[in-house]
Design an enzyme around this catalytic site. Structure first.
Site, PDB file in Angstrom:
ATOM      1  N   GLU A 157     -50.271 -20.601  31.097  1.00 62.20           N
ATOM      2  CA  GLU A 157     -51.574 -20.023  31.298  1.00 62.20           C
ATOM      3  C   GLU A 157     -51.693 -18.552  31.385  1.00 62.20           C
ATOM      4  OE1 GLU A 157     -54.273 -22.604  33.817  1.00 62.20           O
ATOM      5  OE2 GLU A 157     -52.309 -23.201  34.647  1.00 62.20           O
ATOM      6  N   ASP A 166     -61.754 -28.495  35.638  1.00 64.78           N
ATOM      7  CA  ASP A 166     -60.576 -28.017  35.502  1.00 64.78           C
ATOM      8  C   ASP A 166     -60.204 -27.584  37.072  1.00 64.78           C
ATOM      9  OD1 ASP A 166     -58.035 -27.112  35.093  1.00 64.78           O
ATOM     10  OD2 ASP A 166     -58.470 -26.252  33.144  1.00 64.78           O
TER      11      ASP A 166
END
Length: 662
Positions: free
Chosen positions: A549, A339
């Site tokens: 997020e 990621d």
């Protein structure tokens, strides 16, 4: 011309012809021949590659720094990411981060990250092809893979169809619908020349305090597993008899998918994003692993590792889960990608020891390093360090070969070597009516009716279309950006109606009712306004503001103001239905008695008509909660099957209505 000179000429011509023949023979490469078996093509190409070319395949570079010249120089061969410059004030200081990828290219939904504001499909295709031409001009001509986040439709792109976020789709429990959404998303992504998406998210959100909970289909692993049917929608159905774990992409109207985030990202302690999932092996494998089993069986091309940890060990350095289990036990043959800044975050603070992070990630089994950290370090630095570490045997060459073999397998499977350049033929699919109709269907199937009338005998829904005068109120009634939520055009989402195409709930209401019905919109009416007007009923649309997020992590899960004030003022004065636009269950217990009808609409996307289809009875309510609706945050985490399960609305709850007779 004399005989002697004639012989010289014949000899010279013969030599030239032999050279031509040799050159023609030399130009044949098995890896370029689609008639050769996949294994033969991979083996032939790898034996021709230098270490530098192999490491180029493993590197993602940012679009902002990627050019034909850069790709050519560093042999970048996988995908390139559009740079995203984020300047935000968090925890009392400024961060500047640049999203970057090498060997591959990616676009992320943040302002300044797109080729141009409101870019057309042609602009996108031209950009992708310009970068691709750089890879094709390298010595071996290995094409790049351009990837993009497409987590609820092609969410970065102007005028794309934005589908409901996963939290709503899980409510439908409809794998056929989700597969259709995957196929539609693939076509819209291909409309911009892109062959790879970072989707689906198959996290199992066990705590709604997590800021990414709306990216999860359910708290129940069975539902999440069911919804992996989006993968054959994106990639195509894997052929009967295919080997387990082999990636598959069925032609130019499909895209490579990426199951994320491996593993346990939805189970972190207190729902903290990028936190620690504290659970034994049995719990991890029974809750968070099942959807990955199915994804691999369905031929998913790539898997992205999670920022989170498992019992204190960062997933980006977890060799047991990445290599021993995912690759060796489950036989996953696609590639594993990190990621954004994932390997940098192996250390605390991030990037404290970049060399150690590279060693740990490579030896754990990460194949492609995504979004290489750009503050003080660049893709050149990553390439230099990794090259040194391999040459000095800190990282074995077999690890590099394994990674490159996997990356090439995906590229060959995608048909990139035969069709590296995109064309404009798919542009017609971007935001097309067929896809918007599909999104509208998904919206109405994802709605959950939590309350209908203050007594069973007097339901409020379906609403009358022929009322004399109705009030529409709330911060989310006329805001397309709020409807769509985070990961829409920008990382944290947007506000307003001008950044893409779609239908707000207010606009849908005005279209749905009788032409003689007066629809009055007042975002946040005061007490005086309510007393001086007479309405047949009110529709109040409130909820969370967009987030993504860690910026969406919440310890209180309350509806932000003026939502509660609007509910109390309006519903205290007139019959009302409250439509909640949220990425998760939120605190509603204080308002339930005041409200006549309550609808969880989640984050429905661009097609607001899907909400009114059900409010006004053209279709019935059918959605059932795919996650538990708590009473107070003190109960969290609380999931179906837990001891002392005492929710406000239990998992699977949802009232139903019948469609109004025509």
């Amino acid at each position: 011309m004399g005989v002697k000179n004639m012989w010289k000429m014949l000899v010279l011509l013969t030599l030239v012809m032999c050279c031509w023949a040799c050159m023609a023979k030399a130009e044949y490469f098995k890896y370029k021949d689609p008639e050769q078996r996949l294994g033969v093509r991979i083996k032939d190409l790898m034996k021709r590659m230098t270490l530098e070319e192999k490491i180029g395949q493993m590197t993602q570079a940012d679009r902002s720094v990627a050019s034909k010249e850069v790709i050519n120089k560093y042999f970048l061969g996988t995908r390139i990411n559009i740079t995203i410059t984020l300047v935000f004030f968090v925890f009392g200081y400024f961060f500047l981060t640049l999203f970057q990828i090498s060997g591959s290219i990616l676009t992320v939904p943040l302002q300044g990250s797109l080729p141009a504001e409101g870019a057309s499909p042609k602009t996108w295709v031209d950009m992708v092809n310009d970068l691709q031409s750089g890879s094709l001009s390298t010595r071996l001509g290995i094409p790049i893979i351009y990837g993009i986040d497409a987590v609820h439709g092609h969410n970065n792109v102007y005028k794309a169809t934005i589908f409901p976020h996963n939290v709503g789709l899980g409510v439908t429990r409809d794998p056929v619908l989700v597969k259709k959404i995957g196929a539609a998303t693939a076509l819209e992504v291909r409309a911009t020349g892109i062959p790879y998406v970072f989707a689906p998210c198959i996290a199992v959100c066990r705590d709604p305090r997590w800021g990414r909970c709306y990216e999860s289909y359910s708290e129940d692993p069975k539902i999440v597993k069911l919804m992996t049917e989006i993968i054959p929608g994106l990639q195509g159905d894997i052929p009967v008899g295919s080997r387990n774990g082999v990636p598959y992409v069925d032609g130019q109207n499909k895209v490579a998918a990426c199951a994320k985030h491996y593993l346990g990202d939805g189970g972190t302690h207190l729902g903290v994003d990028e936190g620690d999932t504290i659970i034994d092996t049995k719990g991890l494998f029974s809750i968070h692993m099942p959807a990955y089993y199915d994804s691999i069986i369905k031929g998913v091309s790539t898997i992205m590792t999670s920022y989170s940890s498992w019992n204190g060990v960062k997933m980006h350095k977890n060799r047991f889960l990445v290599t021993d289990y995912l690759k060796n036990t489950l036989k996953f043959r696609g590639f594993v990608i990190s990621d954004f800044q994932g390997i940098d975050k192996i250390t605390t603070p991030p990037n404290a020891n970049y060399t150690y992070s590279i060693i740990a990630a490579m030896n754990a089994g990460i194949d492609m390093v995504g979004f290489v950290f750009m503050v003080g370090f660049t893709y050149e630095d990553f390439i230099t360090r990794l090259t040194y570490l391999v040459k000095n045997k800190f990282i074995p060459m077999r690890r590099i070969n394994d990674a490159v073999k996997r990356i090439l397998r995906v590229k060959f499977t995608m048909g990139l070597f035969e069709n590296p350049l995109a064309d404009y033929s798919y542009a017609k699919y971007l935001g097309c009516q067929e896809h918007r109709d599909l999104a509208r269907e998904a919206v109405r199937k994802s709605l959950v009716l939590l309350k209908n009338g203050k007594s069973v005998e007097n339901p409020l829904l379906p609403l009358s279309k022929k009322a004399s005068k109705i009030l529409v109120a709330g911060s989310h009634a006329d805001n397309l950006g709020y409807q769509c939520g985070g990961w829409t055009l920008q990382w944290q989402g947007v506000s307003g109606n001008n950044l893409t195409a779609g239908t707000t709930i207010l606009s849908a209401i005005k279209t749905a009712v009788d032409p003689r019905t007066q629809v009055v919109y007042n975002e946040n009416p005061d007490d005086k306004y309510m007393k001086s007007n007479k309405f047949d009923y009110a529709i109040v649309v409130v909820g969370e503001y967009p987030y993504a997020e860690f910026l969406g992590d919440s310890s209180n899960l309350t509806i932000p103001e003026p939502g509660p004030t609007t509910i109390n003022r309006v519903c205290g004065s007139v019959k009302c239905v409250v439509v909640l636009i949220t990425g998760r269950p939120v605190v509603v217990q204080p308002y339930v008695e005041t409200i006549d009808a309550l609808v969880a609409a989640w984050l429905p996307g661009t097609e607001g008509q899907g909400v009114t289809d059900v409010l006004f009875g053209d279709h019935g309510f059918a959605g059932k909660l795919a996650r538990t609706w708590f009473k107070t945050v003190d109960q969290l985490p609380m999931n179906v099957g837990d001891p002392h399960y005492d929710p406000l609305y239990p998992f699977g709850f949802g009232l139903t209505t019948e469609p109004r007779k025509k």
